[in-house]
Design a protein around this motif. Sequence first.
Motif, short mmCIF file in Angstrom:
data_model
loop_
_atom_site.label_atom_id
_atom_site.label_comp_id
_atom_site.label_asym_id
_atom_site.label_seq_id
_atom_site.Cartn_x
_atom_site.Cartn_y
_atom_site.Cartn_z
N SER A 53 -0.31 -10.14 5.38
CA SER A 53 -1.13 -10.69 4.30
C SER A 53 -1.12 -9.78 3.08
O SER A 53 -1.17 -10.26 1.94
N ARG A 54 -1.02 -8.47 3.29
CA ARG A 54 -0.93 -7.56 2.14
C ARG A 54 0.40 -7.74 1.43
O ARG A 54 0.45 -7.74 0.20
N ALA A 55 1.47 -7.90 2.18
CA ALA A 55 2.79 -8.13 1.56
C ALA A 55 2.77 -9.41 0.75
O ALA A 55 3.29 -9.46 -0.37
N ARG A 56 2.16 -10.44 1.30
CA ARG A 56 2.05 -11.72 0.59
C ARG A 56 1.25 -11.56 -0.69
O ARG A 56 1.61 -12.09 -1.75
N ALA A 57 0.14 -10.81 -0.63
CA ALA A 57 -0.70 -10.60 -1.81
C ALA A 57 0.04 -9.80 -2.88
O ALA A 57 -0.19 -10.01 -4.07
N CYS A 58 0.92 -8.91 -2.46
CA CYS A 58 1.69 -8.09 -3.40
C CYS A 58 2.93 -8.80 -3.92
O CYS A 58 3.64 -8.25 -4.76
N GLU A 59 3.19 -9.98 -3.37
CA GLU A 59 4.39 -10.74 -3.69
C GLU A 59 5.66 -9.94 -3.38
O GLU A 59 6.63 -9.94 -4.14
N ILE A 60 5.63 -9.26 -2.23
CA ILE A 60 6.76 -8.51 -1.72
C ILE A 60 7.15 -9.14 -0.39
O ILE A 60 6.27 -9.41 0.42
N PRO A 61 8.44 -9.35 -0.15
CA PRO A 61 8.82 -9.86 1.17
C PRO A 61 8.34 -8.91 2.27
O PRO A 61 8.37 -7.68 2.10
N GLU A 62 7.90 -9.48 3.37
CA GLU A 62 7.34 -8.65 4.44
C GLU A 62 8.34 -7.62 4.95
O GLU A 62 7.98 -6.48 5.24
N SER A 63 9.61 -8.00 5.05
CA SER A 63 10.63 -7.06 5.52
C SER A 63 10.74 -5.86 4.58
O SER A 63 10.85 -4.72 5.03
N THR A 64 10.68 -6.10 3.28
CA THR A 64 10.72 -5.01 2.30
C THR A 64 9.45 -4.17 2.39
O THR A 64 9.51 -2.94 2.33
N PHE A 65 8.32 -4.83 2.55
CA PHE A 65 7.04 -4.15 2.67
C PHE A 65 7.08 -3.17 3.84
O PHE A 65 6.62 -2.04 3.73
N ARG A 66 7.65 -3.63 4.95
CA ARG A 66 7.73 -2.77 6.15
C ARG A 66 8.82 -1.72 6.03
O ARG A 66 8.62 -0.56 6.38
N SER A 67 10.00 -2.08 5.51
CA SER A 67 11.13 -1.14 5.44
C SER A 67 10.85 -0.01 4.45
O SER A 67 11.29 1.11 4.67
N GLN A 68 10.14 -0.31 3.37
CA GLN A 68 9.81 0.74 2.40
C GLN A 68 8.54 1.49 2.77
O GLN A 68 8.08 2.35 2.04
N LYS A 69 7.96 1.13 3.91
CA LYS A 69 6.76 1.79 4.44
C LYS A 69 5.64 1.83 3.39
O LYS A 69 5.07 2.87 3.10
N VAL A 70 5.33 0.64 2.88
CA VAL A 70 4.31 0.51 1.84
C VAL A 70 2.90 0.50 2.45
O VAL A 70 1.94 0.89 1.78
N MET A 71 2.77 0.11 3.71
CA MET A 71 1.45 -0.07 4.31
C MET A 71 0.62 1.21 4.30
O MET A 71 -0.56 1.18 3.97
N GLU A 72 1.22 2.32 4.67
CA GLU A 72 0.45 3.58 4.75
C GLU A 72 -0.04 4.03 3.37
O GLU A 72 -1.24 4.30 3.20
N PRO A 73 0.82 4.09 2.33
CA PRO A 73 0.29 4.46 1.00
C PRO A 73 -0.70 3.42 0.46
O PRO A 73 -1.66 3.78 -0.24
N PHE A 74 -0.49 2.15 0.80
CA PHE A 74 -1.43 1.10 0.38
C PHE A 74 -2.79 1.38 1.00
O PHE A 74 -3.81 1.35 0.32
N GLN A 75 -2.81 1.68 2.30
CA GLN A 75 -4.08 1.96 2.98
C GLN A 75 -4.73 3.23 2.44
O GLN A 75 -5.95 3.29 2.31
N GLU A 76 -3.92 4.24 2.10
CA GLU A 76 -4.47 5.46 1.51
C GLU A 76 -5.17 5.16 0.19
O GLU A 76 -6.24 5.69 -0.09
N MET A 77 -4.56 4.30 -0.62
CA MET A 77 -5.18 3.92 -1.90
C MET A 77 -6.46 3.12 -1.67
O MET A 77 -7.45 3.31 -2.38
N MET A 78 -6.46 2.25 -0.67
CA MET A 78 -7.67 1.48 -0.37
C MET A 78 -8.79 2.40 0.10
O MET A 78 -9.96 2.20 -0.26
#
Length: 172
Positions: free
Chosen positions: A128-153
């Motif tokens: 759902s975060r990838a969808r909200a960011c308009e980033i494909p989920e595979s890219t969201f996971r491969s670039q490891k965006v979740m951890e820095p996203f959570q740190e910012m939250m």
Amino acid sequence: MARLTTKGLMPDAIFGGTPELSRTDIAAACTKLQPLHFHLIMAKYCDDAHSAIQALGELQEEMCYRHTLWAGMEPIRRSYVAAAMIEEFVGEKKCRKCKGTAEMREDSVVKDCSSCGGTGKMTISATSRARACEIPESTFRSQKVMEPFQEMMTHLSDIEVSALERISRKAS
């Protein structure tokens, strides 16, 4: 107590006045906050669209300062991610299991809610975060965006807590 003065009474009413804080009250209590802090509080608690837009630019600067992933990201993509962060922050939803209390009663013992980890907030999936960011989920996971996203939250939550503590000190 100041809200209980005669100025706060409605005409022809035994009891009256407005018990809630207005946008002006919140803005006055937020004086001398850092700009990002001020705009996030105004966006979340006053539904101020102008402050949300202001927070968008300030958040992008903060993102670049805090993590190299954001600094190396295309500006338009970074703005989509920042907008998703602000949307998630402002529209924060309560945990469905504990109804936002962060606690559950099990066998007459109060424990942290297992569903939300004791935060009282609904957990947001990477999908759902990838969808909200308009980033494909595979890219969201491969670039490891979740951890820095959570740190910012988490940083945004810390900003909220410190700002609300300052406001409550000024109000008392």
